[in-house]
Design an enzyme around this catalytic site. Structure first.
Site, mmCIF file in Angstrom:
data_model
loop_
_atom_site.group_PDB
_atom_site.id
_atom_site.type_symbol
_atom_site.label_atom_id
_atom_site.label_comp_id
_atom_site.label_asym_id
_atom_site.label_seq_id
_atom_site.Cartn_x
_atom_site.Cartn_y
_atom_site.Cartn_z
ATOM 1 N N PHE A 40 0.825 -1.201 0.000
ATOM 2 C CA PHE A 40 0.000 0.000 0.000
ATOM 3 C C PHE A 40 0.863 1.256 0.000
ATOM 4 O O PHE A 40 1.821 1.360 0.778
ATOM 5 C CB PHE A 40 -0.867 0.063 1.264
ATOM 6 C CG PHE A 40 -1.958 -0.964 1.331
ATOM 7 C CD1 PHE A 40 -3.171 -0.753 0.702
ATOM 8 C CD2 PHE A 40 -1.783 -2.140 2.049
ATOM 9 C CE1 PHE A 40 -4.190 -1.687 0.787
ATOM 10 C CE2 PHE A 40 -2.791 -3.082 2.142
ATOM 11 C CZ PHE A 40 -4.003 -2.858 1.505
ATOM 12 N N ASP A 41 0.523 2.198 -0.863
ATOM 13 C CA ASP A 41 1.020 3.556 -0.683
ATOM 14 C C ASP A 41 0.295 4.111 0.548
ATOM 15 O O ASP A 41 -0.799 3.666 0.883
ATOM 16 C CB ASP A 41 0.688 4.385 -1.920
ATOM 17 C CG ASP A 41 0.959 5.860 -1.719
ATOM 18 O OD1 ASP A 41 2.080 6.190 -1.307
ATOM 19 O OD2 ASP A 41 0.038 6.667 -1.954
ATOM 20 N N LYS A 42 0.887 5.068 1.236
ATOM 21 C CA LYS A 42 0.238 5.604 2.438
ATOM 22 C C LYS A 42 -0.713 6.752 2.117
ATOM 23 O O LYS A 42 -1.925 6.624 2.275
ATOM 24 C CB LYS A 42 1.273 6.074 3.468
ATOM 25 C CG LYS A 42 0.612 6.617 4.760
ATOM 26 C CD LYS A 42 1.619 7.146 5.739
ATOM 27 C CE LYS A 42 2.086 8.551 5.370
ATOM 28 N NZ LYS A 42 1.021 9.582 5.582
ATOM 29 N N LYS A 78 10.222 3.054 -4.327
ATOM 30 C CA LYS A 78 9.039 2.194 -4.225
ATOM 31 C C LYS A 78 9.058 1.137 -5.319
ATOM 32 O O LYS A 78 8.744 -0.033 -5.086
ATOM 33 C CB LYS A 78 7.759 3.033 -4.335
ATOM 34 C CG LYS A 78 7.507 3.959 -3.162
ATOM 35 C CD LYS A 78 6.185 4.694 -3.355
ATOM 36 C CE LYS A 78 5.918 5.668 -2.216
ATOM 37 N NZ LYS A 78 4.639 6.375 -2.373
#
Length: 634
Positions: free
Chosen positions: A317-319, A510
């Site tokens: 997940f990206d935050k 990422k």
């Protein structure tokens, strides 16, 4: 009858051709069999031959075209079997096989159309007309003729005909057709609305931003159409197998005749060897699942991605904007050696040209403070916000600006370190305390000295912790990737229940971590906003774009797009994908078992040509109904 009436009848006959030929073939088959049974053999044989011709004409025509293309398919096998049966005088077998095959094709087509009901529902949601204000008057016209920028009047109970922005009014809008949200969403001035959604209780004026084929609903429809036509790996494999399997059945039938000299057994082998259930099984599962997901606000790019999602064992997940709401606000401003307002002002000047969401939060805070902005958001004469003379962005770190001979830095601790700016102990301790609360601390430095810290907060989505727990229960590992610092990342990860996280990441970092996770043997889904996280979404096994409603790029490029910002759709999508994989395996198993049992029945004398075709049709309908179970998956 008028020309119009004749045209309508002709159109009706053409649209119901399959039903009519099946019905006529069935009636003639019943009549012919009855006449033979009561002793009128010649008349009965004639009726059976006509039944075989009526029911078999379209089948033979398809067989001819496929044979010309070098392919032996199910139509060729049925045609060969029927012609062979007529050749040896088994007219009732020929008529029976053709009628049953025609009936099976009609039922198959009808049930397959039901699996595409989701697409039909979407099409029906698109309104045909719109009421537009032109020259002070309300004019009704076809929805596709509305021009961008025109104001559309939407009354209570009407479907919204365009994508647009509310310019006047307030109402609850049912967006389920686009986003899958079960509850209506309140819309007021400046809110976005989408074509095909339903205005519930208040009148709205909507300025059109997308019309005709350029609306979110139309893009969804195109994507669903493409996805339902795209081949999954299993479908491709089965089709390749059938390409060689069908000619093998013909060779088996010929070989059997050479050995047994029993033409009936050979013709029966042609009938029961039809791979219909095997070929139709995977597509009906895929189509049902994609239709289901579309109704629930999840767009799957195609069968390949649907099947791959069923293997996911790790979700990254990206935050910001994914686990959190993406609505960053300033929670506190602290000046060091200067007033809080002065530190905020320096930051606002530096961020004036930035397009980053953190910059928006800083500017909103500055312009919202008493004495610093008018109602319109412009700076007052007493406190004008200068235009920076120079401006530079360091991706993932901060910005540099100069004005009035002063150099201002706004960014994280790594940025200040790179620029040679020392952070005093007092400031570092203050920042650490804010970050432990899950906030992001942004430093403000002027001419090499830190003059302030701006703390920003982004609330975690209400459903985040439950979604993470649900994925864990399903055996799916979760990881958080963020550009925030270690302390902020840890605080958010602990709050939502994610044990593994990676902080202070640039976009390329990422991407590298996603590649590393895949290299460890994981099947990785990356969940992000579809734009900022594009590199990591691209390298993941399944890229999932959040909140894609109204976003062309996300809808067109993501493997999977969640139309609403609803994380609960992720466990649903993973569960649906796993259920689809199981369903495909079940359908292939049913098809193979049917052929094996029928082959054994032929060689032991228990299966005739007609009963073999009947069993074949039943197997096709069974796999279709099994696949359609995915339509109701929740």
């Amino acid at each position: 009858m008028t020309d119009t009436g004749i045209t309508d009848v002709r159109r009706w006959l053409l649209s119901h051709r399959k039903l009519l030929t099946t019905a006529v073939s069935g009636v003639l088959f019943a009549v012919g069999w009855s006449l033979v049974y009561v002793g009128y053999g010649v008349s009965g044989d004639v009726a059976l031959l006509v039944a075989a011709f009526v029911g078999g004409y379209d089948v033979a025509k398809k067989a001819y075209h496929t044979l010309r293309n070098g392919t032996v398919d199910i139509n060729a096998l049925v045609t060969l079997a029927a012609v062979g049966a007529i050749g040896i005088g088994e007219y009732w077998e020929a008529a029976g096989v053709v009628f049953l095959f025609s009936l099976g094709g009609y039922l198959e087509g009808r049930t397959m159309r039901r699996t595409r009901a989701a697409l039909q529902e979407l099409l029906e949601r698109a309104p045909d007309t719109a009421v537009v204000r032109r020259d002070g008057k309300e004019v009704e016209l076809p929805a596709h003729e509305v021009e961008e920028g025109e104001v559309v009047v939407v009354r209570p109970g009407d479907s919204i005909p365009v994508d647009g922005v509310v310019t006047r009014g307030e109402s609850a809008v049912d967006q389920s057709s686009v986003t899958g949200e079960s509850a209506p969403v309140r819309k007021t001035e400046d809110d976005e609305v989408y074509a095909g959604t339903v205005n519930r209780d208040g009148a709205l004026d909507v300025r059109a931003t997308g019309t005709g084929s350029d609306t979110t609903l139309q893009r969804i429809i195109r994507r669903v159409e493409e996805a339902q036509e795209a081949k999954s790996p299993t479908e491709t494999l089965v089709e390749k197998f059938a390409k060689y399997y069908t000619p093998a059945v013909v060779l088996l039938a010929v070989g059997t005749y050479v050995v047994t000299r029993d033409a009936m057994v050979s013709l029966t082998l042609l009938v029961i060897g039809c791979p219909g259930a095997l070929v139709i099984g995977p597509p009906v599962s895929i189509v049902s699942a994609i239709g289901n997901s579309a109704r629930n606000g999840v767009l799957m790019k195609g069968g390949e991605h649907l099947e791959r999602a069923g293997k996911i064992d790790l979700v990254a997940f990206d935050k910001t904007g994914t686990l959190t709401k993406g609505e960053t606000v300033v929670s506190e401003v602290r000046g060091f050696g200067v007033a809080d307002e002065e530190a905020l002002r320096h930051a606002a000047v530096a961020e004036r040209r930035s397009e980053h969401h953190l910059a928006d939060a800083v500017l909103d805070e500055y312009r919202g403070r008493d004495g610093y902005a008018t109602d319109g958001g412009a700076e007052t004469a007493e406190h004008p916000l200068p235009e920076p003379e120079t401006f530079e962005v360091e991706a993932g770190k901060g910005v540099t600006a100069t004005y009035n001979g002063r150099r201002v830095l706004v960014g994280n601790s790594l940025f200040l370190k790179d620029e040679g700016v020392e952070v005093p102990q007092e400031v570092a301790e203050y920042s650490a305390d804010r970050e432990k609360e899950g906030e992001t601390a942004v430093y403000v430095a002027v001419d090499g000295s830190v003059v302030g810290v701006i703390s920003l907060r982004d609330e975690v989505r209400d459903a985040t912790a439950d979604v993470v727990e649900e994925l864990k229960d399903a055996g799916v590992r979760t990881v958080m990737l963020t550009g925030d610092n270690e302390r902020t990342a840890r605080a958010v990860a602990e709050e939502v229940g994610i044990q593994e996280y990676h902080a202070e990441l640039l976009p390329e970092d990422k991407q590298e971590i996603v590649e590393e996770l895949r290299g460890e043997g994981n099947v990785v889904a990356m969940v992000g906003d579809g734009i900022n996280d594009a590199p990591s979404l691209a390298v993941a096994d399944v890229g999932v774009a959040m909140g894609a409603a109204g976003t062309d790029t996300a809808i067109e490029t993501a493997d999977t797009a969640l139309m609403a910002d609803d994380l609960r759709r992720i466990p649903y999508a993973v569960g649906l994908s796993k259920a689809t994989r199981r369903n495909i395996v079940e359908n292939v198993g049913i098809a193979v078992a049917t052929v094996v049992v029928l082959l054994a029945g032929v060689f032991t004398g228990y299966v005739t040509m007609a009963t073999g075709m009947l069993a074949h049709i039943v197997s096709v309908l069974v796999v279709i109904m099994n696949g359609m179970r995915l339509t109701w998956y929740r």
